[in-house]
Design a protein around this motif. Structure first.
Motif, PDB file in Angstrom:
ATOM      1  N   LYS A   1       0.836  -1.142  -0.039  1.00 41.31           N
ATOM      2  CA  LYS A   1       0.041  -0.096   0.083  1.00 41.31           C
ATOM      3  C   LYS A   1       0.962   1.320  -0.058  1.00 41.31           C
ATOM      4  CE  LYS A   1      -4.139  -1.845   2.189  1.00 41.31           C
ATOM      5  NZ  LYS A   1      -5.271  -1.535   3.352  1.00 41.31           N
ATOM      6  N   PRO A   2       0.594   2.240  -0.698  1.00 46.29           N
ATOM      7  CA  PRO A   2       1.268   3.643  -0.686  1.00 46.29           C
ATOM      8  C   PRO A   2       1.005   4.239   0.593  1.00 46.29           C
ATOM      9  CG  PRO A   2      -0.605   3.780  -2.080  1.00 46.29           C
ATOM     10  CD  PRO A   2      -0.657   2.419  -1.681  1.00 46.29           C
ATOM     11  N   LEU A   3       1.712   5.637   0.646  1.00 44.93           N
ATOM     12  CA  LEU A   3       1.246   6.118   1.728  1.00 44.93           C
ATOM     13  C   LEU A   3       0.332   7.108   1.509  1.00 44.93           C
ATOM     14  CD1 LEU A   3       2.267   7.901   4.514  1.00 44.93           C
ATOM     15  CD2 LEU A   3       3.723   9.151   2.791  1.00 44.93           C
ATOM     16  N   GLU A   4      -1.071   6.752   2.187  1.00 43.32           N
ATOM     17  CA  GLU A   4      -2.199   7.475   2.133  1.00 43.32           C
ATOM     18  C   GLU A   4      -2.583   8.549   3.168  1.00 43.32           C
ATOM     19  OE1 GLU A   4      -4.799   4.009   0.074  1.00 43.32           O
ATOM     20  OE2 GLU A   4      -4.046   3.486   2.147  1.00 43.32           O
ATOM     21  N   SER A   5      -1.684   9.259   3.930  1.00 43.67           N
ATOM     22  CA  SER A   5      -1.756   9.882   4.927  1.00 43.67           C
ATOM     23  C   SER A   5      -2.647  11.409   4.650  1.00 43.67           C
ATOM     24  CB  SER A   5      -0.611  10.136   5.823  1.00 43.67           C
ATOM     25  OG  SER A   5      -0.946  10.966   6.832  1.00 43.67           O
ATOM     26  N   TYR A   6      -3.265  11.561   5.277  1.00 40.63           N
ATOM     27  CA  TYR A   6      -4.134  13.088   4.952  1.00 40.63           C
ATOM     28  C   TYR A   6      -3.521  14.259   5.306  1.00 40.63           C
ATOM     29  CZ  TYR A   6      -5.400  11.847   9.912  1.00 40.63           C
ATOM     30  OH  TYR A   6      -5.250  11.578  11.060  1.00 40.63           O
ATOM     31  N   PHE A   7      -2.241  13.930   6.108  1.00 41.07           N
ATOM     32  CA  PHE A   7      -1.271  14.784   6.829  1.00 41.07           C
ATOM     33  C   PHE A   7      -0.434  15.577   5.406  1.00 41.07           C
ATOM     34  CE2 PHE A   7      -1.103  12.632  10.890  1.00 41.07           C
ATOM     35  CZ  PHE A   7      -1.894  13.521  11.568  1.00 41.07           C
ATOM     36  N   PHE A   8      -0.127  14.974   4.477  1.00 47.12           N
ATOM     37  CA  PHE A   8       0.872  15.170   3.389  1.00 47.12           C
ATOM     38  C   PHE A   8       0.152  15.180   2.020  1.00 47.12           C
ATOM     39  CE2 PHE A   8       2.795  12.144   6.456  1.00 47.12           C
ATOM     40  CZ  PHE A   8       3.505  13.156   7.411  1.00 47.12           C
ATOM     41  N   ASP A   9       0.572  16.271   1.232  1.00 48.47           N
ATOM     42  CA  ASP A   9      -0.002  16.101  -0.127  1.00 48.47           C
ATOM     43  C   ASP A   9       0.703  15.699  -1.106  1.00 48.47           C
ATOM     44  OD1 ASP A   9       2.325  18.059  -0.374  1.00 48.47           O
ATOM     45  OD2 ASP A   9       1.218  19.767  -0.274  1.00 48.47           O
ATOM     46  N   ASP A  10       0.363  15.510  -2.306  1.00 50.08           N
ATOM     47  CA  ASP A  10       0.770  14.825  -3.399  1.00 50.08           C
ATOM     48  C   ASP A  10       2.650  15.104  -3.411  1.00 50.08           C
ATOM     49  OD1 ASP A  10      -1.328  13.467  -3.644  1.00 50.08           O
ATOM     50  OD2 ASP A  10      -1.895  14.771  -5.572  1.00 50.08           O
ATOM     51  N   SER A  11       2.702  16.640  -3.419  1.00 49.04           N
ATOM     52  CA  SER A  11       4.254  16.785  -3.693  1.00 49.04           C
ATOM     53  C   SER A  11       5.215  16.375  -2.758  1.00 49.04           C
ATOM     54  CB  SER A  11       4.340  18.326  -3.917  1.00 49.04           C
ATOM     55  OG  SER A  11       3.895  19.212  -2.924  1.00 49.04           O
ATOM     56  N   THR A  12       4.592  16.174  -1.288  1.00 46.31           N
ATOM     57  CA  THR A  12       5.202  15.706  -0.212  1.00 46.31           C
ATOM     58  C   THR A  12       5.718  14.391  -0.379  1.00 46.31           C
ATOM     59  OG1 THR A  12       4.541  17.708   1.411  1.00 46.31           O
ATOM     60  CG2 THR A  12       5.522  15.871   2.336  1.00 46.31           C
ATOM     61  N   ARG A  13       4.604  13.572  -0.584  1.00 46.75           N
ATOM     62  CA  ARG A  13       4.534  12.141  -0.588  1.00 46.75           C
ATOM     63  C   ARG A  13       5.541  11.783  -1.869  1.00 46.75           C
ATOM     64  NH1 ARG A  13      -1.283  11.958   0.847  1.00 46.75           N
ATOM     65  NH2 ARG A  13      -1.693  12.733  -1.257  1.00 46.75           N
ATOM     66  N   ALA A  14       5.873  12.604  -2.956  1.00 46.25           N
ATOM     67  CA  ALA A  14       6.709  12.249  -3.900  1.00 46.25           C
ATOM     68  C   ALA A  14       7.929  12.450  -3.520  1.00 46.25           C
ATOM     69  CB  ALA A  14       6.259  13.189  -5.303  1.00 46.25           C
ATOM     70  N   ARG A  15       8.518  13.198  -2.484  1.00 45.18           N
ATOM     71  CA  ARG A  15       9.960  13.356  -2.040  1.00 45.18           C
ATOM     72  C   ARG A  15      10.549  11.894  -1.662  1.00 45.18           C
ATOM     73  NH1 ARG A  15       9.042  18.384   2.098  1.00 45.18           N
ATOM     74  NH2 ARG A  15       8.040  19.737   0.708  1.00 45.18           N
ATOM     75  N   SER A  16      11.848  11.818  -1.753  1.00 42.41           N
ATOM     76  CA  SER A  16      12.396  10.630  -1.451  1.00 42.41           C
ATOM     77  C   SER A  16      12.561  10.478   0.124  1.00 42.41           C
ATOM     78  CB  SER A  16      13.912  10.545  -2.042  1.00 42.41           C
ATOM     79  OG  SER A  16      14.801  11.584  -1.656  1.00 42.41           O
ATOM     80  N   ILE A  17      12.680  11.838   0.807  1.00 44.64           N
ATOM     81  CA  ILE A  17      12.543  11.903   2.261  1.00 44.64           C
ATOM     82  C   ILE A  17      11.989  12.976   2.567  1.00 44.64           C
ATOM     83  CG2 ILE A  17      14.943  12.616   2.237  1.00 44.64           C
ATOM     84  CD1 ILE A  17      15.462  11.088   4.993  1.00 44.64           C
ATOM     85  N   PHE A  18      11.004  13.065   3.812  1.00 49.20           N
ATOM     86  CA  PHE A  18      10.742  14.315   4.515  1.00 49.20           C
ATOM     87  C   PHE A  18      10.442  14.316   5.859  1.00 49.20           C
ATOM     88  CE2 PHE A  18       7.283  12.015   2.588  1.00 49.20           C
ATOM     89  CZ  PHE A  18       6.145  11.743   3.550  1.00 49.20           C
ATOM     90  N   VAL A  19      10.334  15.245   6.422  1.00 50.60           N
ATOM     91  CA  VAL A  19      10.505  15.032   7.884  1.00 50.60           C
ATOM     92  C   VAL A  19       9.345  15.894   8.502  1.00 50.60           C
ATOM     93  CG1 VAL A  19      12.695  16.923   8.059  1.00 50.60           C
ATOM     94  CG2 VAL A  19      12.091  15.454  10.101  1.00 50.60           C
ATOM     95  N   TRP A  20       8.908  15.685   9.765  1.00 50.88           N
ATOM     96  CA  TRP A  20       7.820  16.469  10.514  1.00 50.88           C
ATOM     97  C   TRP A  20       7.873  16.199  11.875  1.00 50.88           C
ATOM     98  CZ3 TRP A  20       7.108  11.927   7.976  1.00 50.88           C
ATOM     99  CH2 TRP A  20       6.390  11.099   8.980  1.00 50.88           C
ATOM    100  N   HIS A  21       7.477  17.238  12.606  1.00 54.98           N
ATOM    101  CA  HIS A  21       7.098  17.054  14.076  1.00 54.98           C
ATOM    102  C   HIS A  21       5.846  17.085  14.445  1.00 54.98           C
ATOM    103  CE1 HIS A  21      11.038  18.677  13.917  1.00 54.98           C
ATOM    104  NE2 HIS A  21      10.677  20.113  13.574  1.00 54.98           N
TER     105      HIS A  21
END
Length: 704
Positions: free
Chosen positions: A68-88
């Motif tokens: 299953k892909p990352l389906e979180s409502y926290f992140f938009d499509d451009s964020t999900r496309a990144r190879s790595i991202f970080v949050w608090h």
């Protein structure tokens, strides 16, 4: 009779056919509908089963597992496309705040965490890495309501709202190491991070930092360590963030040098021979934090296969947050380890418990639970994106030594607090965003405390470049921290009953990154301000204090030449309550070029920091606090004048490079030592900054 024999013959034929190979693997013509291996049924499902049928070889072909892909409502499509991202994570609301991974060469040479504030303007500090610091910008000064002794270490502490969580398509490892100075005065930092995914929505990570120095002057060593473990799952409906944090600090405290003239009027090749006030005093801090926040989303209408995320569907979320934090501090010293002499004033006036040695310990714990609801009326990124409401309950426990401990067991002191809170926010695509929030304590320890505020941001994009104007307003009425009212130790004791503080703050910011411009203004008005006065004791100002700040950033670029400027102007209506320098400046001038295009890029330049003179802070180790020092000294003409700090340029020469995924810097820190500006290099009274020394740093990132 002939019909009976015919029927019997037909049944015998079917039975004989059943013995033929492969028959058991066909749907029989008798309407059973069963097709199980090693079984033939005759008639209804309750019919006879033949267990002697030949065995059928099982199908060894496995269906591929669907990832299953990352389906979180926290992140938009451009964020999900990144190879790595970080949050608090946010422990109050069903939200996360995205951050960035620092892999840029710009500013890499600034390795002191407290010098990165306000784009590099930085802080006043004791001169050594790992020691106490306080921001020059009054708007950024921490004001801990819980365990106020730790606010001097704010630049180093990891808290749940600062803890990093990662999503990475490949395992990610980041290592950094910085060192400088002679071996006996070695200053070093080690940072390590590892993150990897269990699935596209589930990951774990570990962050570790160790920073400190052996010290330039007697009894000046420090070591700070931080460990953060994190686990996260950000699924289509359910999300959870859980973690453990450990903060530790071991600080040798020398109380400052005995005579400033040993720095300003004399050149010592061996700084460790300069007399200090305390030769064996020490502060130790330990902090353990366990936290968890989770939520479950319920769409208000059934999702279809095309609905990749519920971010664009009306939904209700329910959630819960838990936090347990415990802080411990111990201060020790001996009377024999203090400076003596006919012209030396005793560093501590009182010895309430023990006349020869101190061993003061304080403890505080916080158990916090919150339950919240979030309504997403239409689209999470709509004009009214989310509406939040929650209720929280905090249990505080405080402990300090008391004289009655000699006779009775001291169980400490407990306080409880209940509060309600909420917020509403929204946006219009990328052009406009807004938010309003409020928190109120109806009863308990902090009864009638209130925090109300709002933010707006307007962006336009001329030629595709963002230009943003944002503003905020906040009203905060707060109960003084427990330790401001109650404290008992070997050197200090007080019992106060301070009134609530009330602060109103306004701020506005204009930003145009593509031309290197940022302008900001903020205004705070505080009534009943609590501070540490010239007598090193907590006090409350009777009236209002106004502090105004004006900030400007402008970066010029001429080819490969970069001229970066940060200027902060501040005005305080009561310097004895909120001391601020009139002007604080950070300049970074460097030339950047490719040594090997696409492989190695290099910066060579100078960093400079300066703030005007002002009656700055003193620092007292026994209470672990900066205080508003008002000390008068004699000048060359025997006239008394107020002791001031600042008015000294602090210049670094650096070369920074980025080679593929590695960053490197070499820096001559405090280049102008004994060359430019004299020798009055104090940012806190009686605590000189480090002398000139060479520093080297490396940083690697691995995506394997």
């Amino acid at each position: 009779m002939r019909a009976a024999f015919g029927t019997l013959f037909a049944l015998w034929g079917v039975a004989a056919l059943a013995q033929q190979p492969g028959f058991s693997n066909r749907n029989n013509a008798l309407g059973t509908g069963y097709n199980e291996q090693n079984q033939i049924q005759y008639g209804a499902p309750s019919g006879t089963i033949d267990n002697n049928a030949p065995q059928q070889k099982a199908d060894s072909t496995k269906k591929p597992k669907i990832r299953k892909p990352l389906e979180s409502y926290f992140f938009d499509d451009s964020t999900r496309a990144r190879s790595i991202f970080v949050w608090h994570p946010d422990l109050k609301y069903n939200e996360v705040k995205q951050s960035t991974i620092d892999t840029l060469i710009d500013g890499f040479q600034t390795d002191y965490p407290y010098q990165r504030l306000r784009g590099g303007i930085g802080s006043a500090y004791l001169g050594n890495l790992g020691g106490a610091s306080i921001p020059l910008d009054a708007a950024l000064r921490p004001d801990y309501r819980n365990f106020s002794f730790a606010q001097i270490l704010d630049a180093y502490l990891v808290t749940p709202d600062r803890a990093n969580f990662y999503n990475t398509k490949k395992p990610f490892t980041h290592l950094s190491y910085f060192f400088g100075g002679q071996k006996k005065r070695l200053e070093e930092s080690l940072w390590a991070t590892h993150a990897q995914q269990i699935s596209p929505s589930t990951g774990m990570n570990i962050d570790y930092k160790s920073r400190g120095t052996r010290g330039t002057y007697t009894n000046q060593g420090a070591r700070d360590k931080n460990l953060s473990l994190g686990f996260s799952h950000t699924g289509k409906k359910y999300s959870i963030h859980a973690g453990y944090i450990y903060n530790m600090a071991s600080l040798k405290e020398n109380g400052g040098i005995l005579r400033d003239g040993d720095i300003t009027d004399t050149v010592f090749d061996m700084p460790e021979v300069i007399d200090v006030y305390l030769t064996d005093a020490k502060n130790e801090y330990k902090n353990n934090v366990f936290y968890l926040t989770q939520s479950y989303g319920m769409p208000l209408r059934r999702l279809s296969d095309e609905d990749f995320s519920i971010a664009e569907r009306s939904s209700v979320f329910i959630g819960h947050s838990f936090l347990y934090s415990r802080f411990w501090r111990k201060y020790t010293d001996t009377k024999s380890g203090m400076a003596k002499g006919e012209d030396v004033k005793p560093y501590y006036e009182h010895w309430y418990i023990n006349p020869t040695a101190s061993r003061d310990s304080t403890f505080e714990s916080l158990l916090s639970n919150k339950v919240f609801v979030q309504l997403q009326p239409w689209d999470r990124n709509g004009v009214v994106g989310v509406i939040n409401a929650g209720i929280g309950y905090d249990v505080h426990h405080y402990y300090q030594f008391a004289m009655q401990d000699y006779l009775f067991k001291n169980k400490g002191h407990n306080e409880n607090s209940t509060y309600i809170y909420g917020s509403v926010e929204g946006k219009v695509r990328k052009y406009f965003s807004w938010r309003a929030d409020a928190q109120y304590h109806p009863f308990g320890y902090r009864s009638q405390d209130m925090n109300i505020g709002g933010d707006i941001s307007l962006s336009i994009f001329p030629k595709g470049h963002p230009v943003t104007l944002s503003g905020s307003i906040r009203l905060d009425r707060r109960t003084p921290g427990y330790w401001m009212d109650n404290y008992f130790s070997n050197h200090f004791a007080w019992s106060n009953s301070f009134e609530k503080e009330t602060e109103t703050r306004f701020s506005v910011t204009f930003s145009a990154p593509h031309i290197g411009v940022e302008l900001g203004a903020d205004q705070s008005i505080t009534t009943n301000k609590i501070y540490f006065g010239a007598d090193t004791l907590p006090a409350q100002h009777n009236g209002s204090v106004s502090v105004t700040g004006l900030y400007a950033k402008k970066d010029f670029r001429i080819g490969g030449l970069h001229l970066n400027h940060r200027v902060l102007l501040q005005f305080s209506s009561a310097q004895e309550v909120v001391p601020v320098p009139l002007a604080s400046v950070y300049l970074s001038y460097f030339y950047e070029f490719n040594v090997v295009k696409g492989v190695l890029r290099l910066q060579i330049g100078l960093d400079g920091r300066y703030n005007t003179k002002y009656a700055g802070f003193g620092y007292n180790p026994a209470i672990g606090q900066f205080y508003n020092r008002r000390e008068y000294v004699e000048d060359k003409d025997k006239n008394k004048k107020l002791l001031e700090v600042g008015g000294y340029p602090f210049i670094d020469l650096f070369a920074a490079a980025k080679w593929k995924r590695m960053r490197i810097f070499v820096k001559m820190q405090h280049l102008n030592d004994d060359l430019i500006g004299g020798r009055n290099y104090f940012s806190v009274a009686h605590y000189p900054l480090t002398k000139r020394f060479l520093k080297v740093g490396f940083s690697w990132s691995f995506y394997d």
